[in-house]
Scaffold this motif. Structure first.
Motif, PDB file in Angstrom:
ATOM      1  N   UNK A  82     -43.680   8.852  30.351  1.00 40.46           N
ATOM      2  CA  UNK A  82     -43.169   7.644  30.979  1.00 40.46           C
ATOM      3  C   UNK A  82     -42.522   6.748  29.930  1.00 40.46           C
ATOM      4  N   UNK A  83     -42.059   5.606  30.373  1.00 36.84           N
ATOM      5  CA  UNK A  83     -41.307   4.666  29.550  1.00 36.84           C
ATOM      6  C   UNK A  83     -42.003   4.341  28.229  1.00 36.84           C
ATOM      7  N   UNK A  84     -41.181   4.180  27.193  1.00 30.61           N
ATOM      8  CA  UNK A  84     -41.736   3.790  25.893  1.00 30.61           C
ATOM      9  C   UNK A  84     -42.004   2.292  25.865  1.00 30.61           C
ATOM     10  N   UNK A  85     -41.523   1.578  26.874  1.00 33.02           N
ATOM     11  CA  UNK A  85     -41.735   0.141  26.972  1.00 33.02           C
ATOM     12  C   UNK A  85     -42.999  -0.141  27.777  1.00 33.02           C
ATOM     13  N   UNK A  86     -43.632  -1.259  27.469  1.00 28.13           N
ATOM     14  CA  UNK A  86     -44.814  -1.646  28.231  1.00 28.13           C
ATOM     15  C   UNK A  86     -44.394  -2.017  29.652  1.00 28.13           C
ATOM     16  N   UNK A  87     -45.194  -1.617  30.620  1.00 31.65           N
ATOM     17  CA  UNK A  87     -44.810  -1.879  32.015  1.00 31.65           C
ATOM     18  C   UNK A  87     -44.983  -3.347  32.406  1.00 31.65           C
ATOM     19  N   UNK A  88     -44.149  -3.752  33.351  1.00 36.89           N
ATOM     20  CA  UNK A  88     -44.321  -5.029  34.021  1.00 36.89           C
ATOM     21  C   UNK A  88     -45.248  -4.764  35.204  1.00 36.89           C
ATOM     22  N   UNK A  89     -46.047  -5.761  35.530  1.00 33.57           N
ATOM     23  CA  UNK A  89     -46.824  -5.705  36.766  1.00 33.57           C
ATOM     24  C   UNK A  89     -46.478  -6.937  37.580  1.00 33.57           C
ATOM     25  N   UNK A  90     -46.480  -6.765  38.900  1.00 31.54           N
ATOM     26  CA  UNK A  90     -46.049  -7.821  39.803  1.00 31.54           C
ATOM     27  C   UNK A  90     -47.171  -8.187  40.756  1.00 31.54           C
ATOM     28  N   UNK A  91     -47.389  -9.492  40.906  1.00 34.71           N
ATOM     29  CA  UNK A  91     -48.346  -9.979  41.885  1.00 34.71           C
ATOM     30  C   UNK A  91     -47.675  -9.968  43.253  1.00 34.71           C
ATOM     31  N   UNK A  92     -48.415 -10.366  44.260  1.00 33.74           N
ATOM     32  CA  UNK A  92     -47.873 -10.422  45.618  1.00 33.74           C
ATOM     33  C   UNK A  92     -46.594 -11.263  45.665  1.00 33.74           C
TER      34      UNK A  92
END
Length: 179
Positions: A82-92
């Motif tokens: 998967x991506x070498x970048x840290x993932x974003x996470x999204x709230x509701x």
């Protein structure tokens, strides 16, 4: 334009992609991109172009440690895949904002479905909270009763020690009393 059958994603699939991170229910950028039918890279580009729409309580980037913990919990994620970048996470709220940024019919439909699922989860948890509060109330009442019962037994023991002294009994048998 996509037809409605292509837009449908089973609720169970969506629910399986909701995680609790930093005390918030969130979804990963890669999971959302998959649900929206786009690439993670494109989703992140749109977010980065519209960062003012995504304050910290709408979206945040995982730390390296959080990402490693998440990767260890998800057996399907393999290092380097998967991506070498840290993932974003999204709230509701971040997910709702994503539908404004991505603007495809699929993104709008899937966002509405996800928000509905978040609402159902919140309602379910609220119902469970009422149950937990009632259990705590009962436990408190029982604990108080246990203390009262312990005190009652303590008083009974004291009464037995002070007021009940066995009378000497007359011996029965062949031995004389003066031994």
């Amino acid at each position: 334009m996509e037809n409605q059958s292509q837009l449908f994603v089973p609720d169970e699939v969506v629910m399986s992609k909701i995680y609790l991170i930093r005390g918030q229910k969130v979804m990963l950028d890669a999971d959302l991109a998959e649900l929206y039918g786009t690439e993670t890279k494109k989703l992140k580009q749109q977010v980065n172009r519209n960062l003012e729409r995504f304050p910290g309580h709408y979206m945040f980037e995982l730390t390296k440690e959080e990402n490693e913990i998440l990767r260890s919990q998800l057996v399907t994620l393999k290092r380097g895949e998967h991506s070498k970048y840290l993932p974003y996470v999204f709230t509701e709220h971040g997910i709702l904002m994503l539908s404004n940024v991505l603007k495809s019919q699929r993104a709008i439909a899937v966002s509405i479905q996800i928000i509905d699922i978040f609402v159902k989860l919140r309602e379910t948890l609220a119902g469970q909270t009422d149950i937990w509060l009632e259990i705590e109330r009962i436990k408190t009442a029982i604990t108080k009763q246990d203390g009262k019962i312990d005190l009652l037994f303590k008083y009974l023991d004291e009464l037995m020690q002070h007021h009940y002294k066995p009378k000497p009994r007359k011996r029965i048998g062949y031995k004389p009393d003066h031994d």
